[in-house]
Design a protein around this motif. Structure first.
Motif, PDB file in Angstrom:
ATOM      1  N   LEU A  67       0.798  -1.236   0.000  1.00  0.00           N
ATOM      2  CA  LEU A  67       0.000   0.000   0.000  1.00  0.00           C
ATOM      3  C   LEU A  67       0.830   1.286   0.000  1.00  0.00           C
ATOM      4  N   LEU A 111      -7.783  -3.787   5.327  1.00  0.00           N
ATOM      5  CA  LEU A 111      -7.099  -3.572   4.044  1.00  0.00           C
ATOM      6  C   LEU A 111      -8.053  -3.023   2.991  1.00  0.00           C
ATOM      7  N   HIS A 112      -9.254  -3.565   2.929  1.00  0.00           N
ATOM      8  CA  HIS A 112     -10.239  -3.038   1.974  1.00  0.00           C
ATOM      9  C   HIS A 112     -10.544  -1.571   2.289  1.00  0.00           C
ATOM     10  N   TYR A 115      -7.303   0.625   1.294  1.00  0.00           N
ATOM     11  CA  TYR A 115      -7.186   0.819  -0.146  1.00  0.00           C
ATOM     12  C   TYR A 115      -8.300   1.721  -0.682  1.00  0.00           C
ATOM     13  N   THR A 116      -9.502   1.588  -0.139  1.00  0.00           N
ATOM     14  CA  THR A 116     -10.615   2.437  -0.575  1.00  0.00           C
ATOM     15  C   THR A 116     -10.363   3.887  -0.199  1.00  0.00           C
ATOM     16  N   SER A 119      -7.405   5.406  -2.156  1.00  0.00           N
ATOM     17  CA  SER A 119      -7.776   5.594  -3.566  1.00  0.00           C
ATOM     18  C   SER A 119      -8.675   6.811  -3.738  1.00  0.00           C
ATOM     19  N   VAL A 135      -8.283   1.018  -9.001  1.00  0.00           N
ATOM     20  CA  VAL A 135      -8.292   0.326  -7.704  1.00  0.00           C
ATOM     21  C   VAL A 135      -9.701   0.313  -7.121  1.00  0.00           C
ATOM     22  N   ILE A 139     -11.880  -3.033  -6.338  1.00  0.00           N
ATOM     23  CA  ILE A 139     -12.422  -3.324  -5.002  1.00  0.00           C
ATOM     24  C   ILE A 139     -13.926  -3.558  -5.088  1.00  0.00           C
TER      25      ILE A 139
END
Length: 193
Positions: A67, A111-112, A115-116, A119, A135, A139
């Motif tokens: 990440l 983690l989801h 990353y969300t 992003s 990304v 997702i």
């Protein structure tokens, strides 16, 4: 200056992996365990840093390690703030809205969310906007797939069922965090101009 930022990212990753590995040794004391959640409040956070096995640990730490490098504008304090906010958000969502979840361990929901959130913030950088959109689309597709067809490949790999609800709740938490941060940043810029 750039070298210090990269060193800081490596240190953050190393600290997180080390803490997670240490917690893994006594995982039963740190997992999300619904009957003890509100009396042993540390489980709100630690449940997301312990795993059902070392393969599960390895996969999540690998995804976490990528990440900061694929999103180089993300500062350590951004990531630390998300790591403080997302775990209890997910744990409390389980507790109050998904009462059938008795036990949980793993970083994948966080983690989801990470990353969300990152992003969404990256949408403000014109050069990185397409990657951030990619990304977010991936997702969203992953979450739709998991909630439509289920998750079997990862479950076989880690030797335990995958709680896809954690991925969805984590992404929702990341959505709130990313949009909240973007709105605060926009207001700050309007007041300084």
């Amino acid at each position: 200056m750039k070298d210090q930022i990269w060193i800081g990212k490596v240190i953050l990753i190393a600290v997180c992996i080390s803490v997670s590995a240490c917690l893994q040794v006594f995982a039963d004391h740190f997992i999300y365990w619904k009957p003890d959640l509100l009396t042993e409040f540390w489980r709100l956070w630690t449940a997301h840093w312990v795993h059902v096995g070392w393969m599960h640990f390895f996969l999540n730490m690998l995804a976490f390690s990528f990440l900061p490098f694929i999103f180089p504008h993300a500062r350590n304090w951004h990531l630390c703030a998300l790591l403080l906010v997302l775990p209890p958000f997910i744990s409390l969502a389980f507790y109050f809205y998904l009462p059938y979840i008795e036990a949980y361990a793993g970083l994948s929901g966080v983690l989801h969310g990470l990353y969300t959130a990152v992003s969404l913030v990256y949408l403000q950088y014109p050069k990185e906007r397409k990657f951030a959109i990619l990304v977010l689309v991936l997702i969203a597709m992953k979450i739709v797939w998991e909630n439509t067809f289920g998750q079997t490949g990862t479950a076989q790999l880690i030797g335990s069922p995958v709680l896809t609800e954690a991925h969805l709740i984590g992404a929702i938490g990341g959505l709130f965090c990313g949009l909240g941060y973007s709105l605060l940043r926009k207001r700050h810029r309007e007041h300084t101009n």
